[in-house]
Design a protein around this motif. Structure first.
Motif, PDB file in Angstrom:
ATOM      1  N   GLU A  27       0.828  -1.207   0.000  1.00  0.00           N
ATOM      2  CA  GLU A  27       0.000   0.000   0.000  1.00  0.00           C
ATOM      3  C   GLU A  27       0.864   1.259   0.000  1.00  0.00           C
ATOM      4  OE1 GLU A  27      -2.572  -0.562   3.373  1.00  0.00           O
ATOM      5  OE2 GLU A  27      -3.916  -1.897   2.262  1.00  0.00           O
ATOM      6  N   LEU A  30       2.278   1.699  -3.496  1.00  0.00           N
ATOM      7  CA  LEU A  30       1.237   2.206  -4.406  1.00  0.00           C
ATOM      8  C   LEU A  30       0.934   3.676  -4.133  1.00  0.00           C
ATOM      9  CD1 LEU A  30      -1.106  -0.901  -4.426  1.00  0.00           C
ATOM     10  CD2 LEU A  30       0.278  -0.060  -6.338  1.00  0.00           C
ATOM     11  N   ASP A  31       0.902   4.054  -2.865  1.00  0.00           N
ATOM     12  CA  ASP A  31       0.664   5.452  -2.525  1.00  0.00           C
ATOM     13  C   ASP A  31       1.762   6.333  -3.117  1.00  0.00           C
ATOM     14  OD1 ASP A  31      -0.667   7.653  -1.085  1.00  0.00           O
ATOM     15  OD2 ASP A  31       1.122   7.609   0.196  1.00  0.00           O
ATOM     16  N   THR A  34       1.440   6.858  -6.879  1.00  0.00           N
ATOM     17  CA  THR A  34       0.433   7.848  -7.284  1.00  0.00           C
ATOM     18  C   THR A  34       0.933   9.283  -7.125  1.00  0.00           C
ATOM     19  OG1 THR A  34      -0.649   7.965  -5.110  1.00  0.00           O
ATOM     20  CG2 THR A  34      -1.467   6.294  -6.675  1.00  0.00           C
ATOM     21  N   PHE A  47      -4.213   0.229 -10.804  1.00  0.00           N
ATOM     22  CA  PHE A  47      -3.424  -0.907 -10.334  1.00  0.00           C
ATOM     23  C   PHE A  47      -4.336  -2.029  -9.854  1.00  0.00           C
ATOM     24  CE2 PHE A  47      -1.073   3.036  -9.103  1.00  0.00           C
ATOM     25  CZ  PHE A  47      -0.079   2.963 -10.070  1.00  0.00           C
ATOM     26  N   VAL A  49      -3.669  -5.495  -7.689  1.00  0.00           N
ATOM     27  CA  VAL A  49      -2.684  -6.296  -6.955  1.00  0.00           C
ATOM     28  C   VAL A  49      -3.159  -7.744  -6.933  1.00  0.00           C
ATOM     29  CG1 VAL A  49      -1.473  -6.608  -4.759  1.00  0.00           C
ATOM     30  CG2 VAL A  49      -2.100  -4.289  -5.521  1.00  0.00           C
ATOM     31  N   ILE A  93       1.655  -6.634  -9.539  1.00  0.00           N
ATOM     32  CA  ILE A  93       0.789  -5.468  -9.713  1.00  0.00           C
ATOM     33  C   ILE A  93       0.587  -5.258 -11.208  1.00  0.00           C
ATOM     34  CG2 ILE A  93       0.502  -3.003  -9.285  1.00  0.00           C
ATOM     35  CD1 ILE A  93       2.416  -3.424  -6.834  1.00  0.00           C
ATOM     36  N   VAL A  95      -0.754  -3.106 -14.233  1.00  0.00           N
ATOM     37  CA  VAL A  95      -0.899  -1.668 -14.420  1.00  0.00           C
ATOM     38  C   VAL A  95      -1.708  -1.417 -15.693  1.00  0.00           C
ATOM     39  CG1 VAL A  95       0.311   0.534 -14.619  1.00  0.00           C
ATOM     40  CG2 VAL A  95       1.364  -1.349 -13.330  1.00  0.00           C
ATOM     41  N   MET A 125       7.275   3.423  -8.448  1.00  0.00           N
ATOM     42  CA  MET A 125       6.992   2.188  -7.729  1.00  0.00           C
ATOM     43  C   MET A 125       8.262   1.351  -7.561  1.00  0.00           C
ATOM     44  SD  MET A 125       4.232  -0.766  -8.828  1.00  0.00           S
ATOM     45  CE  MET A 125       3.109   0.480  -9.438  1.00  0.00           C
TER      46      MET A 125
END
Length: 190
Positions: A27, A30-31, A34, A47, A49, A93, A95, A125
């Motif tokens: 997480e 991913l944060d 972004t 995304f 997962v 992940i 995309v 990422m």
């Protein structure tokens, strides 16, 4: 780890330890992804997962398509390496480009802008994962199975890449890179 170290030490990892990566860490990665720059702030990335049995299903889909392509004497790229990495990684992940199949006026320049934005998110990422001490593999062999993967996930948007993520079980040597002077033209007035 500072940014320069993450950039210089990042490698494509194709072998992973059988050791989970926490959901919390994924997480955070991913944060951070972004936060990447995005042309016109469109943020086209999406995304998905995949872990556990879903990750195994992805590998099975890709293996089936690769086998079918081989029977037809069609190219499979490095699909076998990617499939093995998917099986070993803690997570994959997928995309997607959210706009590539939904915008009626999706022109060439907008596509380029969104593709660059997604590339920036993927690179962010990869560097975030490196900072957390994890290995990654940016895979494009998913293109051979793109239609089947999108159907399986029930998605209509374009699959752009997949990232395997986990604890590295190898330490690849640095791959050769062209020197920046070899790939750069510098123009300025005197």
């Amino acid at each position: 780890m500072d940014t320069l170290t993450a950039i210089t030490e990042r490698r494509s990892i194709r072998e992973f330890e059988d050791k989970p990566v926490s959901q919390e860490t994924i997480e955070k990665i991913l944060d951070l992804a972004t936060k990447a720059p995005s042309g016109k702030n469109r943020q086209p990335w999406r995304f998905v997962v995949l872990q556990g049995s879903k990750k195994a299903e992805l590998a099975a889909i890709m293996a089936r398509v690769a086998a079918e392509r081989k029977q037809q004497s069609l190219d499979t790229g490095s699909s076998e390496l990617s499939i093995n990495a998917i099986r070993q990684a803690s997570a994959v992940i997928a995309v997607f480009n959210a706009f590539s199949t939904v915008e009626a006026d999706y022109n060439h320049y907008r596509l380029l802008t969104d593709t660059q934005s997604i590339g920036a998110a993927i690179q962010t990422m990869l560097l975030a994962a490196q900072t957390f001490g994890l290995g990654t593999l940016w895979m494009c062999d998913i293109f051979y199975s793109e239609r089947e993967i999108r159907s399986w996930l029930g998605r209509s948007d374009e699959l752009v890449a997949a990232i395997a993520i986990g604890h590295a079980a190898q330490s690849p040597y640095p791959r050769s890179r062209k020197d920046w002077q070899e790939v750069t033209e510098w123009e300025k007035e005197n």
